[in-house]
Scaffold this motif. Structure first.
Motif, PDB file in Angstrom:
ATOM      1  N   MET A 248      -7.171   0.768  32.047  1.00 37.17           N
ATOM      2  CA  MET A 248      -7.331   1.542  30.798  1.00 37.17           C
ATOM      3  C   MET A 248      -7.306   0.500  29.585  1.00 37.17           C
ATOM      4  O   MET A 248      -6.033  -0.615  29.653  1.00 37.17           O
ATOM      5  N   LYS A 249      -8.205   0.976  28.429  1.00 39.23           N
ATOM      6  CA  LYS A 249      -8.610   0.100  27.357  1.00 39.23           C
ATOM      7  C   LYS A 249      -8.288   0.489  25.925  1.00 39.23           C
ATOM      8  O   LYS A 249      -8.700   2.205  26.281  1.00 39.23           O
ATOM      9  N   ILE A 250      -7.033   0.203  25.324  1.00 40.10           N
ATOM     10  CA  ILE A 250      -7.314   0.592  23.984  1.00 40.10           C
ATOM     11  C   ILE A 250      -7.516  -0.348  22.403  1.00 40.10           C
ATOM     12  O   ILE A 250      -7.679  -1.019  22.937  1.00 40.10           O
ATOM     13  N   LEU A 251      -8.662   0.791  21.967  1.00 37.91           N
ATOM     14  CA  LEU A 251      -8.765  -0.282  20.958  1.00 37.91           C
ATOM     15  C   LEU A 251      -8.003   0.828  19.853  1.00 37.91           C
ATOM     16  O   LEU A 251      -8.197   2.304  19.311  1.00 37.91           O
ATOM     17  N   VAL A 252      -7.460  -0.260  18.235  1.00 38.62           N
ATOM     18  CA  VAL A 252      -6.982   0.285  17.253  1.00 38.62           C
ATOM     19  C   VAL A 252      -7.785  -0.215  16.058  1.00 38.62           C
ATOM     20  O   VAL A 252      -7.373  -1.210  16.568  1.00 38.62           O
ATOM     21  N   CYS A 253      -8.813   0.966  15.246  1.00 41.66           N
ATOM     22  CA  CYS A 253      -9.186   0.145  14.561  1.00 41.66           C
ATOM     23  C   CYS A 253      -8.176  -0.089  12.947  1.00 41.66           C
ATOM     24  O   CYS A 253      -7.823   1.032  13.048  1.00 41.66           O
ATOM     25  N   ILE A 254      -7.930  -1.288  12.079  1.00 40.07           N
ATOM     26  CA  ILE A 254      -7.205  -1.941  11.594  1.00 40.07           C
ATOM     27  C   ILE A 254      -7.950  -1.524  10.058  1.00 40.07           C
ATOM     28  O   ILE A 254      -9.078  -2.221  10.027  1.00 40.07           O
ATOM     29  N   SER A 255      -7.742  -1.464   8.925  1.00 40.62           N
ATOM     30  CA  SER A 255      -7.813  -1.893   8.112  1.00 40.62           C
ATOM     31  C   SER A 255      -7.525  -2.666   7.004  1.00 40.62           C
ATOM     32  O   SER A 255      -6.102  -2.439   7.467  1.00 40.62           O
ATOM     33  N   ASN A 256      -7.419  -3.974   5.945  1.00 35.67           N
ATOM     34  CA  ASN A 256      -7.395  -4.630   5.718  1.00 35.67           C
ATOM     35  C   ASN A 256      -7.162  -3.865   3.773  1.00 35.67           C
ATOM     36  O   ASN A 256      -8.130  -3.894   3.297  1.00 35.67           O
ATOM     37  N   VAL A 257      -5.288  -3.813   3.798  1.00 37.63           N
ATOM     38  CA  VAL A 257      -5.769  -3.111   2.177  1.00 37.63           C
ATOM     39  C   VAL A 257      -4.366  -3.537   1.572  1.00 37.63           C
ATOM     40  O   VAL A 257      -3.335  -4.112   1.944  1.00 37.63           O
ATOM     41  N   PRO A 258      -4.451  -3.672  -0.271  1.00 37.48           N
ATOM     42  CA  PRO A 258      -3.567  -3.646  -0.730  1.00 37.48           C
ATOM     43  C   PRO A 258      -1.832  -4.038  -0.114  1.00 37.48           C
ATOM     44  O   PRO A 258      -2.172  -2.053  -0.304  1.00 37.48           O
ATOM     45  N   ASP A 259      -1.341  -3.911  -0.713  1.00 40.56           N
ATOM     46  CA  ASP A 259      -0.016  -3.585  -0.054  1.00 40.56           C
ATOM     47  C   ASP A 259       0.828  -2.286  -1.261  1.00 40.56           C
ATOM     48  O   ASP A 259       0.152  -2.357  -2.360  1.00 40.56           O
ATOM     49  N   THR A 260       1.380  -1.327  -0.054  1.00 42.37           N
ATOM     50  CA  THR A 260       1.578   0.491  -0.807  1.00 42.37           C
ATOM     51  C   THR A 260       2.502  -0.009  -2.426  1.00 42.37           C
ATOM     52  O   THR A 260       2.303   0.929  -3.064  1.00 42.37           O
ATOM     53  N   THR A 261       2.791  -1.461  -2.728  1.00 43.41           N
ATOM     54  CA  THR A 261       3.800  -1.712  -4.042  1.00 43.41           C
ATOM     55  C   THR A 261       2.731  -1.557  -5.343  1.00 43.41           C
ATOM     56  O   THR A 261       3.145  -1.832  -5.943  1.00 43.41           O
ATOM     57  N   THR A 262       1.382  -2.325  -4.782  1.00 44.16           N
ATOM     58  CA  THR A 262       0.647  -2.363  -5.385  1.00 44.16           C
ATOM     59  C   THR A 262       0.422  -1.901  -6.971  1.00 44.16           C
ATOM     60  O   THR A 262       0.061  -1.073  -6.770  1.00 44.16           O
ATOM     61  N   LYS A 263       0.907  -2.915  -7.904  1.00 45.88           N
ATOM     62  CA  LYS A 263       0.700  -1.927  -9.409  1.00 45.88           C
ATOM     63  C   LYS A 263      -1.208  -2.087  -9.248  1.00 45.88           C
ATOM     64  O   LYS A 263      -1.608  -3.057  -9.646  1.00 45.88           O
ATOM     65  N   ILE A 264      -1.472  -0.827  -9.782  1.00 38.04           N
ATOM     66  CA  ILE A 264      -2.849  -1.283  -9.868  1.00 38.04           C
ATOM     67  C   ILE A 264      -3.391  -1.066 -11.413  1.00 38.04           C
ATOM     68  O   ILE A 264      -3.081  -0.488 -12.343  1.00 38.04           O
ATOM     69  N   LYS A 265      -4.230  -2.720 -11.103  1.00 37.67           N
ATOM     70  CA  LYS A 265      -4.868  -3.026 -12.751  1.00 37.67           C
ATOM     71  C   LYS A 265      -6.346  -2.858 -12.600  1.00 37.67           C
ATOM     72  O   LYS A 265      -7.036  -3.043 -11.570  1.00 37.67           O
ATOM     73  N   LEU A 266      -7.552  -2.422 -13.669  1.00 34.33           N
ATOM     74  CA  LEU A 266      -8.282  -2.754 -13.114  1.00 34.33           C
ATOM     75  C   LEU A 266      -9.531  -4.230 -13.688  1.00 34.33           C
ATOM     76  O   LEU A 266      -8.604  -4.450 -14.438  1.00 34.33           O
ATOM     77  N   ASN A 267     -10.490  -4.246 -13.050  1.00 33.52           N
ATOM     78  CA  ASN A 267     -11.267  -5.015 -14.371  1.00 33.52           C
ATOM     79  C   ASN A 267     -11.420  -5.554 -15.549  1.00 33.52           C
ATOM     80  O   ASN A 267     -11.383  -3.872 -16.278  1.00 33.52           O
TER      81      ASN A 267
END
Lengths: 324, 249
Positions: B1-20
């Motif tokens: 059996m083979k398992i695939l895990v899909c991962i997403s690269n995201v900002p750390d959850t403690t990131t303070k969000i700033k806009l451009n």
């Protein structure tokens, strides 16, 4: 052209979130100058289906097929996509529930329809169709434009509210063509507590964090919840410690909630926790540390040990309830 | 059996969000990148299943849609214990686009189980897993909070209001997982980090495809009024304020 609203029922009954979804869809239909059509699947009485008209649905498609008693993502998506095509709907509205998360993405691919979750208000523009949505769990908001003929919107709970707009909804039987072979998942058993207030439905939530110090100390918190008709919740460290079940964890990786009143007892308010509760209308924080970040998110605060404050709150709320 | 895990690269959850400056994008300067928290739990559970399977599960792969900047996050997944990785070399324009890319990249690989997190912590989409299942014409179960494999039979708990259902899907299938699926995300060991450098990370080019949605503008949340403090010696005042001022009780 029309707006199709998928209406979830729970054992044959609609909830407030369903009526909010219909209210929202009906308002978009008015803006577009078209009709709002509700789709209901499963065994729902005509009297209940009729109530969808109170929130602006002018027609209710009813697909009553016993095979749809349990959720099968693929079969449900097939039926919904057929309803969209039958009605020539160009906007599809769903709630923000787990069912929407299970089914909407499949409908999107079937119809090559753009899909946006966590929609936080009415469209900013109809052409090009642009909607506001939450990003980073409410740490910012974004405008999203659709590039597809059919658009699917899943709305964030309590972002629009329930709005009455009386229509005499005609009920029309709808018969989707779904083969038995489409059902590839089987529900083998169900575990469900009855009589408990469901966290994501609750108008009031009383929540405890590490400042509660031990699982035995939840008794007064549960008592307060009982007086307020509230659901109980907890912060992540509490569920990680096993003091409370994972299903009670609110925060970024747990449940995102939007009650009228959120009472946080002994929760310091890590940024991930605030992300999950910031959509609450009113937040009350009780914490012994006056520097705790929860106070920056709260509307009302009490500095003190939750263990000492809770019994006093119980007395005060009980007195209020007996007088009002 | 083979398992695939899909991962997403995201900002750390403690990131303070700033806009451009133009408010057309999030300012990502200085952001720490992590594996999307639900994807990390999915990977953890996949590794637990493999270890308990006595050799029946032969491979855990991870896949991610992203530019080269996502590689440290993919290497971290390898360090945690995935056997190999695929990176589709393009920015994930929207979930429809990303799911289409992954479906195309793995269609000849015959994975038995595909795991995806229920949501991404950055743009709060909850669409990817269901879309992938539909593109691949596989069954899917969402809101999965427990995953058991016995022989060839998978049983998952699907959360419902007030409880859960035990669901048995036909394989292969896509499980869209949430909190509870694993107790805590696994942390890479030193040995894992060393081994990750040697593990295969295949880069494939994207296929031309449409995105159906796009971000055009961002705004910060409305500022919140200051917290009104209530005297701990007079908590009845709180009840009064909630009734008369906030008018919610």
């Amino acid at each position: 052209m029309s707006v199709l609203i998928y209406t979830e029922n729970f054992d044959g009954k609609f909830k407030k979130s369903t009526f909010e979804t219909v209210s929202y869809g009906a308002e978009i239909a008015r803006q577009m100058g078209t009709t709002a059509i509700a789709l209901s699947m499963g065994n729902v009485a005509d009297d209940d289906l009729k109530t969808l008209g109170n929130y602006g649905a002018s027609k209710v498609l009813h697909f009553n097929d016993a095979r749809f008693a349990n959720l099968d993502n693929s079969a449900f998506a097939t039926a919904i996509a057929q309803a969209v095509e039958k009605e020539g709907a160009n906007v599809v509205i769903m709630s923000g529930s787990n069912i929407a998360k299970a089914v909407a993405p499949r409908v999107s691919v079937k119809l090559k329809a753009g899909l946006v979750f966590a929609v936080s208000g009415l469209p900013k523009k109809l052409s090009p169709f642009t909607v506001p949505k939450k990003v980073f769990h409410g740490k910012a908001f974004a405008d999203v434009v659709f590039n597809s003929a059919i658009k699917i919107l899943s709305i964030a709970q309590n972002s629009f509210g329930v709005k009455e707009h009386l229509q005499n909804a005609a009920i029309e039987a709808f018969d989707a063509k779904v083969d038995d072979s489409a059902f590839k998942t089987k529900v083998t058993s169900v575990e469900k507590s009855t009589g408990k207030i469901i966290l994501t439905d609750a108008e009031v939530i009383v929540s405890g964090g590490r400042g509660m110090k031990s699982p035995e100390n939840w008794k007064p918190l549960e008592e307060l919840a009982g007086i307020l008709g509230a659901a109980t919740a907890c912060s992540r460290p509490v569920s990680d410690e096993g003091w409370r079940p994972h299903s009670e964890h609110v925060g970024q990786t747990g449940k995102i909630i939007a009650p009228n009143l959120y009472i946080a007892c002994g929760i310091s308010g890590a940024i991930q926790h605030l992300a999950g509760v910031s959509s609450s209308k009113v937040i009350v924080a009780i914490n012994s540390d006056k520097e705790a970040p929860i106070f920056s998110a709260a509307d009302y605060g009490i500095i003190g040990d939750a263990q000492k404050i809770l019994p006093e709150l119980i007395t005060a709320f009980r007195k209020f309830k007996s007088e009002n | 059996m083979k398992i695939l895990v899909c991962i997403s690269n995201v900002p750390d959850t403690t990131t303070k969000i700033k806009l451009n400056g133009e408010k057309t994008a999030i300012d990502l300067a200085g952001v720490q990148w992590i594996i999307n928290p639900w994807d990390e739990l999915a990977l953890t559970r996949a590794l637990e299943l493999k270890e308990a399977s006595a050799g029946k599960i032969t491979k855990i792969s991870v896949i991610s849609v992203g530019s080269q900047g996502a590689e440290p996050t993919i290497r971290k997944a390898l360090a945690i214990g995935a056997d190999d990785a695929i990176r589709i070399n393009t920015e994930p324009k929207d979930a429809y686009f990303a799911a289409f890319q992954v479906a195309e990249a793995v269609k000849t690989e015959a994975y038995d189980i595909i795991l995806c997190g229920i949501e991404s912590s950055d743009y709060n989409g909850s669409a990817f897993g269901g879309m992938l299942a539909e593109f691949m014409d596989l069954p899917s179960v969402s809101s999965v909070s427990s995953f058991e494999l016995t022989g060839d039979v998978v049983k998952v708990n699907r959360e419902i209001p007030g409880g859960y259902e035990v669901v048995e899907p036909q394989l292969p299938f896509v499980a869209v997982v949430q909190k509870g699926i694993a107790k805590e995300p696994r942390i890479p060991s030193m040995r894992g980090i060393m081994m990750a450098r040697q593990k295969p990370l295949k880069v494939v080019e994207a296929i031309m495809a449409d995105a159906l949605t796009g971000f055009v503008a961002f705004e910060p949340p409305q500022p919140k009024a200051a917290c009104k403090m209530v005297d701990p010696a007079n908590v009845a005042e709180l009840v009064d304020l909630l009734h008369k001022e906030a008018k919610i009780i």
